[in-house]
Design an enzyme around this catalytic site. Structure first.
Site, PDB file in Angstrom:
ATOM      1  N   LYS A 275       0.845  -1.210   0.000  1.00 19.49           N
ATOM      2  CA  LYS A 275       0.000   0.000   0.000  1.00 19.49           C
ATOM      3  C   LYS A 275       0.875   1.251   0.000  1.00 19.49           C
ATOM      4  O   LYS A 275       2.058   1.213   0.385  1.00 19.49           O
ATOM      5  CB  LYS A 275      -0.930   0.045   1.217  1.00 19.49           C
ATOM      6  CG  LYS A 275      -0.249  -0.042   2.608  1.00 19.49           C
ATOM      7  CD  LYS A 275       0.258   1.262   3.180  1.00 19.49           C
ATOM      8  CE  LYS A 275       0.910   1.083   4.551  1.00 19.49           C
ATOM      9  NZ  LYS A 275       1.721   2.197   5.007  1.00 19.49           N
TER      10      LYS A 275
ATOM     11  N   ASP B 176      -2.393  -1.726  10.270  1.00 14.22           N
ATOM     12  CA  ASP B 176      -2.652  -1.711   8.822  1.00 14.22           C
ATOM     13  C   ASP B 176      -3.277  -3.009   8.319  1.00 14.22           C
ATOM     14  O   ASP B 176      -3.693  -3.083   7.163  1.00 14.22           O
ATOM     15  CB  ASP B 176      -1.326  -1.549   8.036  1.00 14.22           C
ATOM     16  CG  ASP B 176      -0.753  -0.157   8.159  1.00 14.22           C
ATOM     17  OD1 ASP B 176      -1.479   0.748   8.604  1.00 14.22           O
ATOM     18  OD2 ASP B 176       0.430   0.004   7.807  1.00 14.22           O
TER      19      ASP B 176
HETATM   20  O1  C5P Z   1       0.089  -1.386  14.775  1.00 12.19           O
HETATM   21  P1  C5P Z   1       1.524  -1.592  14.388  1.00 12.19           P
HETATM   22  O2  C5P Z   1       2.113  -2.817  15.027  1.00 12.19           O
HETATM   23  O3  C5P Z   1       1.756  -1.550  12.931  1.00 12.19           O
HETATM   24  O4  C5P Z   1       2.301  -0.346  14.987  1.00 12.19           O
HETATM   25  C1  C5P Z   1       3.697  -0.315  15.149  1.00 12.19           C
HETATM   26  C2  C5P Z   1       4.037   0.828  16.092  1.00 12.19           C
HETATM   27  O5  C5P Z   1       3.742   2.084  15.467  1.00 12.19           O
HETATM   28  C3  C5P Z   1       3.205   0.840  17.369  1.00 12.19           C
HETATM   29  O6  C5P Z   1       3.830   0.078  18.383  1.00 12.19           O
HETATM   30  C4  C5P Z   1       3.176   2.303  17.734  1.00 12.19           C
HETATM   31  O7  C5P Z   1       4.365   2.664  18.398  1.00 12.19           O
HETATM   32  C5  C5P Z   1       3.189   3.005  16.377  1.00 12.19           C
HETATM   33  N1  C5P Z   1       1.837   3.394  15.939  1.00 12.19           N
HETATM   34  C6  C5P Z   1       1.195   4.460  16.558  1.00 12.19           C
HETATM   35  N2  C5P Z   1      -0.048   4.841  16.141  1.00 12.19           N
HETATM   36  C7  C5P Z   1      -0.665   4.189  15.127  1.00 12.19           C
HETATM   37  C8  C5P Z   1      -0.029   3.112  14.472  1.00 12.19           C
HETATM   38  C9  C5P Z   1       1.229   2.742  14.902  1.00 12.19           C
HETATM   39  O8  C5P Z   1       1.750   5.072  17.482  1.00 12.19           O
HETATM   40  N3  C5P Z   1      -1.871   4.593  14.756  1.00 12.19           N
END
Ligand code: C5P
Length: 297
Positions: free
Chosen positions: A9, A134
């Site tokens: 994406k 995502d």
């Molecule tokens: O959800 P995901 O594992 O992809 O997120 C990785 C890191 O990115 C999270 O641990 C967080 O620190 C940050 N993040 C965030 N806010 C979001 C998505 C991700 O702070 N909306």
């Protein structure tokens, strides 16, 4: 055996609205699915779930999102089935293109089919949200979606337009957690509203309007950590891209082009003048029909 594509994406728009009590950030984002894709094959296996990967630098252990997705499905359904999963990696890793998240979503879809679990889309979406912000976007067949909340609350948009881009990925990786953690979102730059990009997409697309509506609040922090992002952006602008932005938490940068021919002209210019460590691809919006899944709704 089941063979499925796991497309990447771009975030055409990513705005951080604030920090939440759970440590995540509240987002408003516009996802576009692109035709750069990993591939996953799923074969029945008596007990275990085994993963192999074409990229030796990627862990095939329990920390891999593919195995996490398989474990989540096993827990949810109580199934005793196993699987042999092969991952062919084409999407650059930790580059802001959602490759790991797409692999996870595709595993949920693939094993739901292979194991004949018949879990509904809503159940898969709940599991997907536990795997990463995502991941729910990649469950749907939509080419575009608006993501809210952590990014996991997705609203698919009707297929509106097929865009052409140049994608440039430097030989660097960025941790999403670090980029969010280091960024200062209190800066009050004037930001376009997401409605500008949405309106431009629906109208044709109106490419000049879309270029004005591209945005990414994570860019300043990503550039501070990885200055080559700014160099790539300048190179793409100078080569004639209509709009230029970083995707996700970087370091991938995309340039919006008029059409596929324009994209290939720009790719030639950039390839002639850029360091060999930059990976340069011509990409387009992924078409919904290229990824058919049978999931009960
Ligand atoms: O959800 P995901 O594992 O992809 O997120 C990785 C890191 O990115 C999270 O641990 C967080 O620190 C940050 N993040 C965030 N806010 C979001 C998505 C991700 O702070 N909306």
């Amino acid at each position: 055996m089941l063979r499925l594509r796991a497309p990447a994406k771009l975030n055409l728009y990513l705005r951080v609205l604030g920090k939440r009590p759970d440590g995540y950030h509240e987002l408003e984002t516009l996802f576009e699915r692109i035709d750069l894709a990993d591939e996953l094959t799923f074969e029945a296996h008596p007990h275990e779930v085994q993963l192999t990967c074409s990229d030796p630098t990627l862990s095939c252990g329990e920390d891999n999102l593919v195995l996490k997705a398989a474990r989540a499905l096993q827990r949810q359904s109580g199934t005793q089935h196993g699987a042999r999963i092969q991952l062919t990696k084409r999407i650059p890793i930790a580059a802001g293109l959602g490759g790991g998240s797409s692999d996870a979503a595709t595993t949920l879809l693939g094993l739901n089919g292979l194991w004949r679990l018949h879990l509904k889309h809503a159940t898969l979406a709940e599991l997907a949200a536990t795997l990463g912000s995502d991941v729910p976007f990649f469950l749907s067949n939509a080419s575009y979606a608006v993501g809210r909340g952590r990014g996991e609350r997705c609203e698919a948009l009707p297929q509106i337009a097929r865009l052409s881009h140049i994608l440039v990925v430097p030989n660097a990786t960025l941790s999403t957690k670090d980029v969010y953690g280091g960024a200062d979102f209190s800066l009050t730059a004037s930001k376009p509203s997401i409605t500008i990009a949405l309106h431009a997409l629906r109208n044709g697309p109106a490419l000049a309007g879309l270029a004005e509506g591209l945005w990414n609040d994570l860019e300043p922090e990503a550039i501070r950590r990885c200055p080559v992002i700014a160099r790539i952006q300048s190179a793409l602008r100078e080569s004639g891209c209509i709009g230029v932005r970083m995707s996700g938490s970087g370091p991938s940068v995309f340039g919006l082009c008029r059409d596929a021919l324009h994209a290939s002209e720009i790719a030639s210019k950039i390839r002639a003048a850029s360091p060999s460590s930059w990976r340069i691809d011509i990409i387009q919006t992924d078409q919904p029909s290229t990824r058919m899944h049978t999931v009960p709704s």
